[in-house]
Scaffold this motif. Sequence first.
Motif, mmCIF file in Angstrom:
data_model
loop_
_atom_site.group_PDB
_atom_site.id
_atom_site.type_symbol
_atom_site.label_atom_id
_atom_site.label_comp_id
_atom_site.label_asym_id
_atom_site.label_seq_id
_atom_site.Cartn_x
_atom_site.Cartn_y
_atom_site.Cartn_z
ATOM 1 N N ASP A 43 -5.394 17.262 14.701
ATOM 2 C CA ASP A 43 -6.350 17.215 15.807
ATOM 3 C C ASP A 43 -7.624 17.998 15.500
ATOM 4 N N ASP A 44 -7.476 19.138 14.788
ATOM 5 C CA ASP A 44 -8.635 19.999 14.571
ATOM 6 C C ASP A 44 -9.566 19.529 13.455
ATOM 7 N N THR A 45 -9.007 18.927 12.390
ATOM 8 C CA THR A 45 -9.847 18.519 11.260
ATOM 9 C C THR A 45 -9.941 17.010 11.087
ATOM 10 N N GLY A 46 -9.022 16.286 11.673
ATOM 11 C CA GLY A 46 -8.997 14.839 11.482
ATOM 12 C C GLY A 46 -8.386 14.419 10.157
ATOM 13 N N ALA A 47 -7.886 15.389 9.374
ATOM 14 C CA ALA A 47 -7.292 15.086 8.068
ATOM 15 C C ALA A 47 -6.000 14.299 8.243
ATOM 16 N N LEU A 48 -5.849 13.265 7.464
ATOM 17 C CA LEU A 48 -4.644 12.446 7.482
ATOM 18 C C LEU A 48 -3.473 13.283 6.983
ATOM 19 N N ILE A 49 -2.390 13.347 7.749
ATOM 20 C CA ILE A 49 -1.225 14.110 7.314
ATOM 21 C C ILE A 49 -0.030 13.209 7.013
ATOM 22 N N ALA A 50 -0.024 12.017 7.566
ATOM 23 C CA ALA A 50 1.069 11.092 7.274
ATOM 24 C C ALA A 50 0.633 9.678 7.626
ATOM 25 N N ASP A 51 1.003 8.747 6.772
ATOM 26 C CA ASP A 51 0.867 7.335 7.143
ATOM 27 C C ASP A 51 2.003 6.558 6.516
ATOM 28 N N ARG A 52 2.437 5.551 7.222
ATOM 29 C CA ARG A 52 3.582 4.744 6.819
ATOM 30 C C ARG A 52 3.319 3.276 7.090
ATOM 31 N N TYR A 53 3.720 2.434 6.149
ATOM 32 C CA TYR A 53 3.761 0.988 6.340
ATOM 33 C C TYR A 53 5.234 0.639 6.400
ATOM 34 N N LEU A 54 5.628 -0.117 7.409
ATOM 35 C CA LEU A 54 7.030 -0.452 7.528
ATOM 36 C C LEU A 54 7.218 -1.815 8.168
ATOM 37 N N ARG A 105 0.869 -1.188 0.000
ATOM 38 C CA ARG A 105 0.000 0.000 0.000
ATOM 39 C C ARG A 105 0.900 1.230 0.000
ATOM 40 N N PRO A 106 0.406 2.382 -0.488
ATOM 41 C CA PRO A 106 1.274 3.566 -0.553
ATOM 42 C C PRO A 106 1.432 4.264 0.796
ATOM 43 N N ASN A 107 2.596 4.867 0.994
ATOM 44 C CA ASN A 107 2.826 5.771 2.119
ATOM 45 C C ASN A 107 2.438 7.166 1.651
ATOM 46 N N ARG A 108 1.831 7.952 2.532
ATOM 47 C CA ARG A 108 1.395 9.302 2.155
ATOM 48 C C ARG A 108 1.841 10.308 3.210
ATOM 49 N N THR A 109 2.196 11.512 2.755
ATOM 50 C CA THR A 109 2.567 12.593 3.659
ATOM 51 C C THR A 109 2.109 13.914 3.059
ATOM 52 N N ASP A 110 1.502 14.755 3.890
ATOM 53 C CA ASP A 110 1.124 16.106 3.488
ATOM 54 C C ASP A 110 1.920 17.066 4.353
ATOM 55 N N ARG A 111 3.142 17.383 3.924
ATOM 56 C CA ARG A 111 4.032 18.230 4.728
ATOM 57 C C ARG A 111 3.582 19.690 4.753
ATOM 58 N N ARG A 112 2.730 20.096 3.823
ATOM 59 C CA ARG A 112 2.240 21.475 3.819
ATOM 60 C C ARG A 112 1.429 21.767 5.079
ATOM 61 N N ASP A 113 0.811 20.760 5.622
ATOM 62 C CA ASP A 113 -0.108 20.942 6.748
ATOM 63 C C ASP A 113 0.386 20.229 8.012
ATOM 64 N N MET A 114 1.693 19.999 8.076
ATOM 65 C CA MET A 114 2.259 19.232 9.185
ATOM 66 C C MET A 114 2.379 20.076 10.450
ATOM 67 N N PRO A 115 1.667 19.716 11.521
ATOM 68 C CA PRO A 115 1.805 20.463 12.776
ATOM 69 C C PRO A 115 3.104 20.062 13.478
ATOM 70 N N ALA A 116 3.524 20.867 14.417
ATOM 71 C CA ALA A 116 4.686 20.508 15.231
ATOM 72 C C ALA A 116 4.294 19.341 16.123
ATOM 73 N N GLY A 117 5.172 18.367 16.245
ATOM 74 C CA GLY A 117 4.911 17.216 17.111
ATOM 75 C C GLY A 117 3.719 16.383 16.695
ATOM 76 N N PRO A 118 3.696 15.890 15.441
ATOM 77 C CA PRO A 118 2.543 15.084 15.030
ATOM 78 C C PRO A 118 2.382 13.860 15.923
ATOM 79 N N LYS A 119 1.143 13.505 16.237
ATOM 80 C CA LYS A 119 0.861 12.374 17.122
ATOM 81 C C LYS A 119 0.424 11.179 16.278
ATOM 82 N N PHE A 120 1.196 10.112 16.356
ATOM 83 C CA PHE A 120 0.976 8.917 15.551
ATOM 84 C C PHE A 120 0.296 7.807 16.349
ATOM 85 N N SER A 121 -0.536 7.069 15.669
ATOM 86 C CA SER A 121 -0.977 5.772 16.188
ATOM 87 C C SER A 121 -0.086 4.752 15.493
#
Length: 117
Positions: free
Chosen positions: A83-94, A35-51
Motif C-alpha cells: 500500500d505504501d510503495t505500490g511495489a509488487l509483492i506477489a502475482d500468480r497466474y492460475l 508468464r512467471p509467478n513472482r513473490t517477494d516474501r521479504r517484504d510481505m505485509p500481514a494480510g496482503p490485498k489481492f486483485s
Amino acid sequence: MPTNPATLTGEKPMNPRRPDPTPTISGRYGAPLGRPNRTDRRDMPAGPKFSLVRIRLNSGGYDSGGAYWGVGKPLYYAAASRDDTGALIADRYLRAASREIARATICAEFPDARFYR
C-alpha cells in the motif's frame, strides 16, 4: 527499499486495483509459454490485498499480450502490492473452474489474503 519486479522487466508499475496481467511480450523464437509467478516474501505485509481478474484468451489459447496458455479452464491473475510503495509483492497466474476456486487457491498459499471487490 525493495525493487518492484515489474520495473526490472520493463513493465509499467502496477496499479493494485487495475493490474495489467498481460503486458505485451515477445520472444526471440516466438510466443513464450505462459508468464512467471513472482513473490517477494521479504517484504510481505500481514494480510496482503489481492486483485483478482480473469484473463481472456483467444481461440488459439493466447492472451492479449502474446503469451501462449493453451485452452482449458479459465485463466485468472492475482496480484498484491504494498500500500505504501505500490511495489509488487506477489502475482500468480492460475487455472480454475470459477473465481471462487481461484480465490481459494490464493488463500491456500497466502492464508491471510484479502481481496479487492
